[in-house]
Design an enzyme around this catalytic site. Structure first.
Site, mmCIF file in Angstrom:
data_model
loop_
_atom_site.group_PDB
_atom_site.id
_atom_site.type_symbol
_atom_site.label_atom_id
_atom_site.label_comp_id
_atom_site.label_asym_id
_atom_site.label_seq_id
_atom_site.Cartn_x
_atom_site.Cartn_y
_atom_site.Cartn_z
ATOM 1 N N LYS A 297 4.174 1.727 9.972
ATOM 2 C CA LYS A 297 4.951 0.848 10.015
ATOM 3 C C LYS A 297 6.300 1.489 11.115
ATOM 4 O O LYS A 297 7.954 1.585 10.372
ATOM 5 C CB LYS A 297 5.822 1.769 9.075
HETATM 6 O O1 S5P Z 1 3.855 -1.027 -0.049
HETATM 7 C C1 S5P Z 1 3.270 -0.363 0.477
HETATM 8 C C2 S5P Z 1 2.498 -0.218 2.056
HETATM 9 C C3 S5P Z 1 2.194 0.530 2.530
HETATM 10 S S1 S5P Z 1 0.964 0.204 3.575
HETATM 11 N N1 S5P Z 1 2.818 1.011 -0.343
HETATM 12 C C4 S5P Z 1 1.978 2.431 0.395
HETATM 13 O O2 S5P Z 1 1.643 2.302 -0.259
HETATM 14 N N2 S5P Z 1 1.131 1.773 1.267
HETATM 15 C C5 S5P Z 1 0.385 2.743 1.885
HETATM 16 O O3 S5P Z 1 -0.939 3.013 1.378
HETATM 17 C C6 S5P Z 1 1.007 4.413 1.769
HETATM 18 O O4 S5P Z 1 1.764 4.709 2.947
HETATM 19 C C7 S5P Z 1 -0.616 4.737 1.832
HETATM 20 O O5 S5P Z 1 -0.420 5.529 3.255
HETATM 21 C C8 S5P Z 1 -1.221 4.011 0.630
HETATM 22 C C9 S5P Z 1 -1.287 4.418 -0.821
HETATM 23 O O6 S5P Z 1 -1.940 5.547 -0.780
HETATM 24 P P1 S5P Z 1 -2.076 5.669 -2.411
HETATM 25 O O7 S5P Z 1 -2.872 7.469 -1.981
HETATM 26 O O8 S5P Z 1 -0.540 6.075 -3.304
HETATM 27 O O9 S5P Z 1 -3.569 5.302 -2.934
#
Ligand code: S5P
Length: 459
Positions: A297
């Site tokens: 990011k």
């Molecule tokens: O808007 C976003 C963008 C990203 S890249 N929301 C997110 O959650 N992410 C990433 O996706 C976040 O940094 C994490 O690595 C992943 C989601 O993880 P989870 O454990 O919530 O599924």
């Protein structure tokens, strides 16, 4: 507690407003469901509601009142009895014989009418009723709605010139339920997130190319590789390996590697990160066939972003095929990656719209960010977004996917993979804790893989 709040809580107790996961008539998955038909069997509550609705227009001088069938029919009837305003009834369907009138009752063309509706979503069904009434010569003086789902319908009708009022907005209702301990934080966040991201319809309206077509039209070698990998392995699953040790990442890859098309990493959270370890991971990625995706990011000025991309401890440019970047500083990050990825070995994935409930990526931001993205499209293969419509030449990556949770209590909001793909238009889903925190990451990955792939075939 105000009378309105007490009324809301009563509706909650009677299951008129429910929270959870519901598939609406439109196929959209919603974290809440409202069905006011049960109110017809509760005369006391019906009377209270009618009073509240009439109070929305204290100085109204309407000559008629009409409820959208069926849920609002009893409400309009009680309002008519209470206020003395005569009721007219709109038929749901034409009788097919006799006068074929769609509006029954005693009325004259030119009379002003209060139109009553239980819930407004897109506003489309309300408009159908409005059309019928107007065709009968009735003038819509005001529209009174019990609950606004805040998915654009009220604004849309107002823009068309209708005087529309809602007793409650869903945001207000959620705040009341939360205040009185009826709704936990995660469920409340999930509703608010749903409301914020309800660009779903526009995302759906634009037909996006299927993955098979993209192998021919891909404008970047990384896009071609990603799409071919997905098609060969039959998976649109990107696993977010947000683990803090090199060994833990390896162990996860051992379990999920065969079921994913890309592994997304936050290299800066891996305590024992080393370039040697990364070489091993690259070898594993080549063997198991998935792409390496650095979720860095980048968001700084171009010069700094360039250094963060190519230098430092992580030397992202040497291993990542995909890298995320914000465009909040303008095009700097994208240009920095583009100028250093001279063999087009790394493609950019801009973050357009975040999955968090309180994200600042509102519609104004989306417009401006999409402008930047358009100008540098040749180095971009995918965009991270929720329901926002994106140009069809790019793939959509959607995080915030979990099969069981609605949120994580820290701002993250979740949808099912089906919702992300069918309602938000995701081509690829990003799943982290839904996999690595599950009891069996391998079977969780298989499940996300299957569900994601099946949903993609339905698009
Ligand atoms: O808007 C976003 C963008 C990203 S890249 N929301 C997110 O959650 N992410 C990433 O996706 C976040 O940094 C994490 O690595 C992943 C989601 O993880 P989870 O454990 O919530 O599924």
């Amino acid at each position: 507690m105000t009378a309105k709040e007490a009324f809301l809580l009563e509706m909650y107790e009677l299951d008129i407003i429910k929270f959870g996961r519901f598939t609406l008539k439109s196929g959209i998955e919603s974290p809440f469901y409202i069905d006011l038909r049960g109110l017809a069997s509760n005369p006391t509550l019906l009377k209270t509601l009618s009073q509240h609705l009439l109070e929305l227009l204290p100085d109204g001088d309407a000559q008629l009142i009409c409820g959208v069938p069926y849920a609002a029919l009893p409400i309009a009837t009680v309002m008519s009895i209470t206020s003395g305003i005569p009721l007219v009834i709109k038929r749901k369907e034409n009788k097919g014989y006799g006068t074929q009138k769609m509006v029954e009752g005693v009325y004259e063309a030119g009379q002003g009418c209060l139109l009553v509706e239980d819930v407004v979503t897109s506003g489309k069904s309300l408009l159908e009723t409005i059309d019928e009434l107007e065709r009968a010569g009735i003038v819509i003086q005001a529209i009174l709605v019990v609950i606004d789902r805040e998915q654009g319908g009220k604004k849309w009708l107002r823009a068309k010139g209708y005087n529309i009022h809602a007793l409650f907005g869903i945001t207000e209702a959620v705040a009341v339920f939360n205040r009185y301990g009826k709704l936990d934080k995660a469920a409340a966040e999930s509703v608010l997130r749903f409301v914020r991201h309800s660009h779903a319809t526009s995302a759906q309206a634009e037909k996006r190319p299927c993955l098979a077509d993209r192998t021919r039209t891909a404008h970047h070698p990384v896009m071609k590789k990603l799409v071919e990998t997905a098609l060969e392995k039959e998976t649109n699953l990107i696993c977010a390996a947000d683990l803090t040790t090199a060994d833990a990442v390896f162990a996860l890859v051992g379990q999920v590697g065969d079921h994913i098309c890309a592994l997304k990493l936050h290299a800066d959270i891996v305590e024992d990160f080393s370039l040697e370890w990364m070489q091993e991971l690259r070898a594993l990625a080549a063997q198991k066939k998935f792409l390496l995706f650095a979720d860095r990011k980048l968001a700084d000025i171009g010069h700094t972003a360039g250094l963060q991309f190519s230098g430092g401890v992580h030397q992202i440019a040497t291993w990542a095929e995909l890298i995320t970047a914000h465009v909040v500083a303008g095009a700097g990050s994208i240009q920095a990656i583009k100028s250093q990825a001279t063999d087009r070995q790394t493609a950019v994935v801009p973050i357009l719209q975040m999955s968090t409930v309180d994200t600042l990526t509102d519609s104004d931001y989306l417009k401006k960010a999409l402008n930047v993205i358009h100008q540098h499209g040749d180095s971009i293969v995918a965009i991270v977004a929720q329901g926002a419509a994106i140009p069809p030449r790019f793939l959509k990556f959607t995080p915030g996917v979990h099969s069981a949770a609605q949120g994580d209590g820290s701002g993250q909001g979740y949808h099912s993979s089906r919702h992300a793909i069918l309602n938000h238009g995701a081509d690829f889903i990003i799943v982290g804790r839904g996999i690595y925190r599950s009891e069996n990451p391998k079977s969780a990955a298989i499940s996300y893989q299957k569900k994601g792939w099946e949903a993609l075939k339905e698009v």
